[in-house]
Write an enzyme that holds these catalytic residues in place. Structure first.
Site, PDB file in Angstrom:
ATOM      1  N   ASP A 318       0.830  -1.216   0.000  1.00 59.35           N
ATOM      2  CA  ASP A 318       0.000   0.000   0.000  1.00 59.35           C
ATOM      3  C   ASP A 318       0.864   1.267   0.000  1.00 59.35           C
ATOM      4  O   ASP A 318       2.009   1.247   0.480  1.00 59.35           O
ATOM      5  CB  ASP A 318      -0.919   0.015   1.232  1.00 59.35           C
ATOM      6  N   GLU A 319       0.290   2.322  -0.511  1.00 60.73           N
ATOM      7  CA  GLU A 319       0.823   3.686  -0.363  1.00 60.73           C
ATOM      8  C   GLU A 319       2.320   3.796  -0.671  1.00 60.73           C
ATOM      9  O   GLU A 319       3.042   4.510   0.018  1.00 60.73           O
ATOM     10  CB  GLU A 319       0.546   4.199   1.065  1.00 60.73           C
TER      11      GLU A 319
HETATM   12  C1  ACM Z   1      -3.717   1.145   4.544  1.00 61.65           C
HETATM   13  O1  ACM Z   1      -4.599   1.540   5.319  1.00 61.65           O
HETATM   14  N1  ACM Z   1      -2.693   1.907   4.273  1.00 61.65           N
HETATM   15  C2  ACM Z   1      -3.775  -0.178   3.933  1.00 61.65           C
END
Ligand code: ACM
Length: 504
Positions: A318-319
């Protein structure tokens, strides 16, 4: 003659009523998650009649656990026996039942049986019976259980919660307590977010500085901490004993500052970063072009997989805002090649759909419905964790002290009143592996704060994962939830006493 028949009848009626007082029907008991089929026969079993539990070799451990709880809950002894006609029987069936968590709990006015094709099913059935005993009404019901048959199995195979032990560290004992609190609700996966920018929490013997350096910080400047491999194995075994599978997460290629601060060579410029104790996201990345990065990733996956009997390994994803998209795809595809060597199925946050989703693989839908749909089209299964419904770190309302609100407030009713299938058009029941409620800990520094956010919402997610949608509705759930306040109080859980619920 007529007279004596009259008196005999009177005596037998009074005997029957004495043996079987009118108690609350099995169907009206405040079970959470609510069982999928209850057939109540509206008689009563005297708890005093249960004196022995019959077990097989495979269920000796469960039998001993039940006997111990029985003593605590009823103040009566239960002898574990391996043959004979006991009043309580655990029956491990040979049937080829489809779902190993399926069980049948039968109570009549002579005794109790729990039957299943697998020990895990017997364990789930025991959790149901335990709730029946724990939440029985005082006085009249104290010595009796209502009769009937419960035939039950989960709606989804994966019913999970996640603890972020990276932003703030939680000790082995704190995680064990969380396991104790989720097991009664038939949650079967605990995802541990073991690494992030603010801390590396698992000993890796081939890369010791990850914990020597990267394990020493947490958000706000606290001491951090980490699990030794022995402690991690102990946690895995503790969870397994309650039929909960640990899913380890190493978040990469972003969310990696703790690793980048520990080893200079993981950085593209060859210089270690500073340790980080803030709460920004999206500023760190492993160096995708360096081969040492993949040596590092494989060592970590190998060591953790060797201690993790469960099928899944969570790779984060993620991110990764400072990883160029092409590099991100290259990296995730390389990691996907490593995991099968260690017999693990990858789970990644929904952004991983940019890469090729192997079969099997799982995308965890947390933010972006387009990502979830794309992952499905590439053949991945979906784990449903929409932040605006299922993130345990979202505040209940403006008065909640810890927690965040970037995905909106999630009051208890909103957390309960949604259906995984109805969220995104094009995502069907068969695409969904299950439901997970993550608890991120940027603002959560200790167990009482964690419990306040997790409870009671987690009970709702447990029910969404287990109970068929047609048996779920807020009004009925709210009345059942009210009864669980007593249970949570007994366990000294710091739960949120939502004003929407008439707590008992
Ligand atoms: C997330 O909440 N960054 C998966």
């Amino acid at each position: 003659m007529t007279r004596s028949i009259f008196f005999l009848t009177l005596i037998s009626i009074s005997m029957i009523s004495c043996q079987a007082p009118k108690i609350q029907s099995l169907a009206d008991h405040p079970f959470i998650p609510y069982p999928n089929q209850i057939s109540a026969t509206d008689q009563a079993l005297s708890i005093g009649a249960i004196d022995q539990i019959l077990v097989a070799e495979e269920t000796l451990g469960l039998g001993a656990e039940i006997a111990e709880s029985w003593k605590q809950l009823t103040d009566q002894s239960l002898e574990v026996v391996t043959d004979g006609a006991a009043s309580f029987q655990l029956i491990l069936e040979e049937s080829g039942q489809q779902n190993e968590e399926q069980y049948q709990l039968q109570i009549d006015n002579k005794g109790i049986t729990i039957a299943s094709g697998a020990v895990v099913g017997l364990y789930r059935g025991w959790q149901t019976l335990k709730q029946l005993i724990e939440l029985r009404q005082e006085a009249a019901e104290k010595d009796y259980l209502p009769t009937g048959t419960i035939t039950d199995s989960p709606d989804y195979a994966y019913r999970g919660t996640m603890l972020d032990v990276s932003r703030h560290f939680f000790t082995v004992d704190e995680v064990k307590r969380y396991i104790d609190l989720i097991a009664p609700y038939k949650i079967n996966y605990l995802h541990l977010h073991l690494s992030d920018d603010q801390g590396w929490r698992i000993e890796i013997k081939s890369w010791p500085k990850l914990t020597e350096i990267g394990g020493t910080t947490e958000v706000g400047g606290g001491p951090g901490g980490f699990y030794t491999q022995e402690q991690y194995k102990d946690l895995v075994a503790y969870a397994q004993n309650k039929h909960i599978t640990i899913v380890p997460e190493i978040d990469m290629p972003g969310h990696t500052n703790a690793a980048l601060a520990s080893y200079a060579e993981l950085n593209c410029n060859g210089t270690a970063t500073e340790l980080y104790t803030g709460t920004d996201v999206g500023f760190s990345t492993l160096c995708v072009d360096k081969e040492v990065t993949y040596t590092f990733v494989e060592d970590v996956i190998r060591e953790i997989s060797a201690m993790t009997p469960g099928p899944y390994f969570h790779i984060g994803g993620d991110e990764s805002h400072v990883t160029p998209k092409k590099d991100f795809i290259t990296f995730i595809n390389r990691v996907y090649e490593i995991l099968p060597k260690y017999d693990k199925i990858p789970i990644g946050w929904d952004e991983v759909q940019l890469a090729d989703m192997p079969n099997p693989s799982v995308a965890q839908y947390w933010a972006n419905a387009e990502n979830a749909l794309a992952a499905k089209k590439k053949g991945a299964q979906l784990l449903i964790s929409p932040a605006s419904y299922a993130y345990l770190d979202m505040k209940y309302d403006s008065l909640t002290v810890s927690g965040l609100k970037w995905a909106g407030y999630v009051p208890v009713e909103k957390g309960y009143s949604w259906d995984p299938v109805a969220l995104v058009e094009g995502i069907e029941k068969e695409d969904i592996l299950g439901v997970e409620a993550p608890l991120w800990s940027e603002t959560v520094g200790n167990s009482p704060e964690m419990e306040l956010l997790a409870f009671p919402r987690l009970l709702g997610y447990a029910e969404i994962g287990w109970t068929r949608p047609e048996s779920r509705n807020w009004e009925a759930y709210k009345a059942r939830l009210a009864q669980h306040g007593k249970f949570l109080d007994q366990k000294a859980v710091n739960f949120y006493k939502s004003p929407a619920v008439d707590w008992k």
